[in-house]
Design a protein around this motif. Structure first.
Motif, short mmCIF file in Angstrom:
data_model
loop_
_atom_site.label_atom_id
_atom_site.label_comp_id
_atom_site.label_asym_id
_atom_site.label_seq_id
_atom_site.Cartn_x
_atom_site.Cartn_y
_atom_site.Cartn_z
N GLU A 240 0.68 -0.90 0.22
CA GLU A 240 -0.30 -0.20 -0.04
C GLU A 240 1.17 1.57 0.13
O GLU A 240 0.19 2.50 -0.77
CB GLU A 240 -0.95 -0.13 1.25
CG GLU A 240 -2.21 -0.55 1.18
CD GLU A 240 -2.62 -0.62 2.65
OE1 GLU A 240 -2.93 0.28 3.30
OE2 GLU A 240 -4.20 -1.44 2.20
N TYR B 198 -1.44 3.94 -2.04
CA TYR B 198 -2.93 3.18 -2.16
C TYR B 198 -3.61 3.16 -0.42
O TYR B 198 -2.54 2.36 0.28
CB TYR B 198 -3.31 2.28 -2.97
CG TYR B 198 -3.79 0.76 -3.19
CD1 TYR B 198 -4.22 0.47 -2.64
CD2 TYR B 198 -2.17 0.79 -2.88
CE1 TYR B 198 -4.86 -1.32 -2.15
CE2 TYR B 198 -1.55 -0.99 -2.88
CZ TYR B 198 -3.08 -1.54 -2.37
OH TYR B 198 -2.44 -2.77 -1.86
N SER C 22 -10.46 -0.61 -3.09
CA SER C 22 -10.06 -0.54 -4.39
C SER C 22 -10.08 -1.83 -5.23
O SER C 22 -10.05 -3.27 -3.71
CB SER C 22 -8.51 -0.35 -4.14
OG SER C 22 -7.73 -0.10 -3.43
N GLU D 79 -13.42 -4.81 -8.20
CA GLU D 79 -13.53 -3.57 -6.97
C GLU D 79 -14.83 -3.61 -6.43
O GLU D 79 -15.93 -3.95 -6.93
CB GLU D 79 -13.31 -2.34 -7.86
CG GLU D 79 -11.96 -2.42 -9.11
CD GLU D 79 -11.36 -1.49 -9.82
OE1 GLU D 79 -13.09 -0.79 -10.35
OE2 GLU D 79 -10.30 -0.89 -10.21
#
Length: 125
Positions: free
Chosen positions: A12, A17, A30, A119
């Motif tokens: 991450e 993200y 995500s 997602e």
């Protein structure tokens, strides 16, 4: 106000993200692969889909929502011929909720043993 939900995965920070972001009543999750303890989990498309959806559910709940708040899913699969197994797992979670959804075949995911990445978008009423 922005709320970032981290999975704790080391990549991450590397990629920049987080698992999910909530702003207002909207939660964006995500792309979620079937990763448990840093390893790809589940031996087939059905099992991997179930794992992805459980990770998504946990992220949405951590952000203050529930799986019933999901309005859209996007599924990226490496073998579209597995759509029945993938669809079965998706349907077990969403058959009553019926979010808008997409399933597309991609040439590869980040690890060769990953068969699916999902997602999700949720809006809390």
């Amino acid at each position: 106000m922005r709320q970032n939900i981290s999975s704790g995965a080391p990549w991450e920070d590397q990629v920049g993200y987080c698992r999910a972001v909530r702003i207002g009543n909207t939660i964006e999750v995500s792309g979620t692969a079937p990763v448990v303890d840093g390893q790809t989990a589940g031996g087939n498309a059905y099992e991997q889909t179930k794992i992805c959806l459980e990770i998504i559910k946990n992220a949405i709940e951590e952000a203050g929502g529930k799986i019933e708040d999901v309005i859209r899913t996007r599924m990226y699969v490496t073998d579209i011929s597995q759509w029945v197994a993938i669809g079965k797992a998706h349907g077990e979670v969403f058959s009553q909720i019926k979010p808008a959804t997409t399933m597309v075949e991609v040439s590869a995911l980040i690890e060769p043993d990953m068969l699916i990445e999902i997602e999700a978008t949720a809006i809390i009423e």
